[in-house]
Scaffold this motif. Structure first.
Motif, PDB file in Angstrom:
ATOM      1  N   ALA A  47     -14.604 -25.699  18.891  1.00  0.00           N
ATOM      2  CA  ALA A  47     -14.531 -27.144  19.150  1.00  0.00           C
ATOM      3  C   ALA A  47     -13.079 -27.620  19.111  1.00  0.00           C
ATOM      4  O   ALA A  47     -12.653 -28.428  19.951  1.00  0.00           O
ATOM      5  N   ASP A  48     -12.303 -27.115  18.139  1.00  0.00           N
ATOM      6  CA  ASP A  48     -10.877 -27.481  18.055  1.00  0.00           C
ATOM      7  C   ASP A  48     -10.112 -26.989  19.281  1.00  0.00           C
ATOM      8  O   ASP A  48      -9.284 -27.710  19.848  1.00  0.00           O
ATOM      9  N   VAL A  49     -10.381 -25.756  19.681  1.00  0.00           N
ATOM     10  CA  VAL A  49      -9.701 -25.180  20.846  1.00  0.00           C
ATOM     11  C   VAL A  49     -10.076 -25.955  22.107  1.00  0.00           C
ATOM     12  O   VAL A  49      -9.222 -26.218  22.957  1.00  0.00           O
ATOM     13  N   LEU A  50     -11.340 -26.345  22.232  1.00  0.00           N
ATOM     14  CA  LEU A  50     -11.768 -27.128  23.396  1.00  0.00           C
ATOM     15  C   LEU A  50     -11.019 -28.450  23.456  1.00  0.00           C
ATOM     16  O   LEU A  50     -10.543 -28.853  24.519  1.00  0.00           O
ATOM     17  N   GLN A  51     -10.889 -29.115  22.312  1.00  0.00           N
ATOM     18  CA  GLN A  51     -10.145 -30.379  22.271  1.00  0.00           C
ATOM     19  C   GLN A  51      -8.688 -30.152  22.681  1.00  0.00           C
ATOM     20  O   GLN A  51      -8.138 -30.904  23.489  1.00  0.00           O
ATOM     21  N   ASP A  52      -8.068 -29.122  22.125  1.00  0.00           N
ATOM     22  CA  ASP A  52      -6.682 -28.800  22.496  1.00  0.00           C
ATOM     23  C   ASP A  52      -6.572 -28.496  23.987  1.00  0.00           C
ATOM     24  O   ASP A  52      -5.602 -28.892  24.644  1.00  0.00           O
ATOM     25  N   SER A  53      -7.573 -27.806  24.520  1.00  0.00           N
ATOM     26  CA  SER A  53      -7.576 -27.455  25.945  1.00  0.00           C
ATOM     27  C   SER A  53      -7.611 -28.696  26.817  1.00  0.00           C
ATOM     28  O   SER A  53      -6.866 -28.799  27.795  1.00  0.00           O
ATOM     29  N   PHE A  54      -8.485 -29.648  26.486  1.00  0.00           N
ATOM     30  CA  PHE A  54      -8.562 -30.868  27.283  1.00  0.00           C
ATOM     31  C   PHE A  54      -7.295 -31.705  27.170  1.00  0.00           C
ATOM     32  O   PHE A  54      -6.888 -32.341  28.143  1.00  0.00           O
ATOM     33  N   TRP A  84      -8.532 -23.301  37.147  1.00  0.00           N
ATOM     34  CA  TRP A  84      -7.299 -23.727  36.482  1.00  0.00           C
ATOM     35  C   TRP A  84      -7.597 -24.156  35.048  1.00  0.00           C
ATOM     36  O   TRP A  84      -6.911 -23.752  34.106  1.00  0.00           O
ATOM     37  N   MET A  85      -8.647 -24.949  34.873  1.00  0.00           N
ATOM     38  CA  MET A  85      -9.037 -25.405  33.540  1.00  0.00           C
ATOM     39  C   MET A  85      -9.504 -24.237  32.674  1.00  0.00           C
ATOM     40  O   MET A  85      -9.208 -24.178  31.477  1.00  0.00           O
ATOM     41  N   LEU A  86     -10.230 -23.317  33.271  1.00  0.00           N
ATOM     42  CA  LEU A  86     -10.719 -22.146  32.558  1.00  0.00           C
ATOM     43  C   LEU A  86      -9.554 -21.315  32.030  1.00  0.00           C
ATOM     44  O   LEU A  86      -9.585 -20.843  30.890  1.00  0.00           O
ATOM     45  N   ASN A  87      -8.520 -21.146  32.828  1.00  0.00           N
ATOM     46  CA  ASN A  87      -7.335 -20.404  32.387  1.00  0.00           C
ATOM     47  C   ASN A  87      -6.646 -21.104  31.217  1.00  0.00           C
ATOM     48  O   ASN A  87      -6.196 -20.444  30.279  1.00  0.00           O
ATOM     49  N   ILE A  88      -6.572 -22.426  31.273  1.00  0.00           N
ATOM     50  CA  ILE A  88      -5.972 -23.178  30.163  1.00  0.00           C
ATOM     51  C   ILE A  88      -6.790 -22.981  28.897  1.00  0.00           C
ATOM     52  O   ILE A  88      -6.244 -22.699  27.829  1.00  0.00           O
ATOM     53  N   ALA A  89      -8.112 -23.118  29.006  1.00  0.00           N
ATOM     54  CA  ALA A  89      -8.981 -22.966  27.833  1.00  0.00           C
ATOM     55  C   ALA A  89      -8.902 -21.546  27.281  1.00  0.00           C
ATOM     56  O   ALA A  89      -8.798 -21.336  26.064  1.00  0.00           O
TER      57      ALA A  89
END
Length: 191
Positions: free
Chosen positions: A51-58, A78-83
């Motif tokens: 959940a923390d990583v997802l927030q950081d990703s967004f 692109w978003m998948l690579n960032i996450a």
């Protein structure tokens, strides 16, 4: 109109995101967060951490949307690579904090007597430190496979490299580690 009913073409969505349109970001989160969370959870393996990583990703997606280019791939990719990269970075940080020490009983050195009457020396080897000294292309596959429990196939997907390339890098990294642990004082058999 309800947020769930709103639909955008990808080019429209990107244009709105680049204009910092709030409803576009809400749409993005509503429609992509579950898929990204699943990928992140598979990498970090803890729900709270995911959940923390997802927030950081967004946050990274929001801050870097201006760098997105449709010529290089879809918005989701692109978003998948960032996450994925954010999750891997999280693992790297945790790997630096958490030390993995292997205790080996080996003949010679500072001796202590064991049940059968033999003397053995106790050596401590900080495996993560030695793995961390490998070149990044060898270090990441070994960390994922041997320290985080990924299969070779899962690690290849996470790193976006062919399975054969991953196996080759793991083999070369293990050979490098084997040479470190093959000194006369330390004989360690690495699988």
């Amino acid at each position: 109109m309800n947020r769930v009913d709103v639909r955008y073409r990808e080019d429209e969505l990107v244009m709105m995101l680049k204009a910092n349109n709030r409803s576009a970001f809400e749409f993005l989160y509503d429609h992509y967060s579950a898929a990204l969370y699943g990928v992140v959870l598979r990498i970090v393996r803890e729900e709270e951490c995911a959940a923390d990583v997802l927030q950081d990703s967004f946050l990274k997606i929001w801050r870097n949307i201006g760098s997105y280019s449709a010529e290089k791939g879809t918005l989701f990719t692109w978003m998948l690579n960032i996450a994925r990269n954010t999750a891997i970075d999280k693992l790297r940080v945790e790997a630096k904090i958490e030390r993995n020490v292997v205790r080996l009983d080996l003949p010679g050195g500072i001796a202590h007597e064991v049940a059968d009457g033999s003397n053995y020396a106790l050596f401590e080897i900080d495996v993560k430190t030695w793995v961390g000294r490998l070149a990044p292309d060898r270090r990441m596959p070994i960390e994922l496979v041997y320290l985080h429990g990924y299969t070779h196939e899962e690690a290849a997907k996470v790193l976006s490299i062919p399975l054969g390339t991953l196996k080759s890098r793991v083999r070369k990294g293990l050979q490098e580690l084997r040479s470190v642990f093959s000194t006369p004082e330390i004989q360690l058999k690495i699988a």
